[in-house]
Design an enzyme around this catalytic site. Structure first.
Site, PDB file in Angstrom:
ATOM      1  N   ASP A   1      31.967  29.157  38.478  1.00  0.00           N
ATOM      2  CA  ASP A   1      30.540  28.874  38.641  1.00  0.00           C
ATOM      3  C   ASP A   1      30.236  27.402  38.398  1.00  0.00           C
ATOM      4  O   ASP A   1      29.526  26.757  39.168  1.00  0.00           O
ATOM      5  CB  ASP A   1      29.701  29.762  37.720  1.00  0.00           C
ATOM      6  CG  ASP A   1      30.239  29.812  36.290  1.00  0.00           C
ATOM      7  OD1 ASP A   1      31.202  29.083  35.968  1.00  0.00           O
ATOM      8  OD2 ASP A   1      29.691  30.587  35.490  1.00  0.00           O
TER       9      ASP A   1
ATOM     10  N   ASP B   1      36.763  45.314  42.290  1.00  0.00           N
ATOM     11  CA  ASP B   1      38.179  45.019  42.064  1.00  0.00           C
ATOM     12  C   ASP B   1      38.791  45.948  41.019  1.00  0.00           C
ATOM     13  O   ASP B   1      39.853  45.654  40.460  1.00  0.00           O
ATOM     14  CB  ASP B   1      38.347  43.565  41.597  1.00  0.00           C
ATOM     15  CG  ASP B   1      38.373  42.575  42.751  1.00  0.00           C
ATOM     16  OD1 ASP B   1      38.339  43.021  43.907  1.00  0.00           O
ATOM     17  OD2 ASP B   1      38.420  41.357  42.493  1.00  0.00           O
TER      18      ASP B   1
END
Length: 287
Positions: free
Chosen positions: A244, A95
């Protein structure tokens, strides 16, 4: 008036002592669980990687963002992973917005592709969802049944996959998480303090909870997911800074089991300046 203040102070003091006592009991319970965990992995069912039919297909995802100073080291390290090439795919989820970094990364990936390694440079038009969005995008085309994830500053050992993927023989296991190590533990007093605090979490707390089947979390890196588990839990979502932890709890609420491997260490770099350490802690706590 003075007597009332004295009672209030004693009450606050007694409450604080009681809370510390309960916390100490909780830590003692974790210690007992930790000490009793040693033989669990020895008897766990495991894939036999000497049998070609049992070797699972693995996709390694490397989410990066402007990692000019570490991406070369990362790719060199991952390319040395000891695992059958026919059963391994690597996704570099890039990215980055720095054009020079992107070009250099693309060049290194092309050189690795020429060695026969199945490695792909995946770019997105926008950074929607940030890291979670990148992982989700890569998952759409991932060939592997199991997805290993490493942040840019992590350097897994060459036999890391062989030590972790074997535990997915148990079909109830959704994640295998390894312990973080520290390349620069002795760099300064700051890194030593950070290493000590993280070690306490990654040994006593994680192992102690996992030993009794309590919820633990995937730590964002240095772990491997069953692809089916990710999808069943609702996939990655970028609506929180701790994607996460979010996915970990959703998976465990779906009755997927997590396995924590204390004996498999995955080293990484600790922040070496107080501003970077503060920024990291702020992000974790905000999430």
């Amino acid at each position: 008036m003075g007597l009332t203040i004295a009672y209030i102070i004693i009450g606050i003091y007694s409450t604080s002592l009681l809370l510390i006592f309960f916390y100490s009991l909780a830590q003692l319970n974790l210690l007992v669980n930790y000490l009793g965990n040693k033989k669990i992995n020895e008897v766990a069912p495991k894939y036999n990687l000497l049998d070609a039919k049992e070797i699972p297909f693995v996709t390694i995802q490397l989410p990066i963002y402007n990692e000019e100073y570490v991406v070369e080291r990362l790719l060199e390290n991952i390319s040395k992973m000891e695992y059958p090439k026919s059963k391994l795919e690597i996704q570099v989820l890039d990215d980055s917005t720095d054009k020079l970094t992107v070009e250099e990364t693309a060049g290194r990936i092309k050189a690795l592709q020429e060695t026969g390694l199945d490695i792909q440079h995946i770019r997105r038009e926008n950074r929607t969802g940030y890291k979670a969005g990148a992982l989700k995008e890569g998952l759409k085309i991932a060939k592997g049944d199991f997805i290993a994830i490493f942040d840019a500053d992590f350097l897994p050992e060459y036999d890391w996959l062989k030590k972790t993927v074997i535990y997915f023989k148990d079909e109830e296991i959704g994640v295998v998480q390894t312990r973080w190590g520290h390349i620069n533990r002795d760099y300064s007093t700051l890194t030593k303090i950070q290493a000590f605090a993280l070690d306490a979490h990654f040994t006593l707390e994680q192992v102690g909870r996992n030993a009794k089947g309590h919820f633990i979390n995937f730590n964002g890196t240095a772990g491997i997911w069953r692809k089916e588990c990710i999808l069943d839990a609702g996939n990655w979502e970028g609506d929180t800074l701790t994607e996460d932890l979010d996915l970990s709890y959703r998976a465990q609420l779906k009755n997927w089991k997590f396995k924590y491997l204390e004996d498999v260490e995955t080293p990484a770099e600790l922040p070496v300046v107080i501003s970077a350490a503060r920024s990291q802690q702020f992000r974790w706590n905000k999430g």
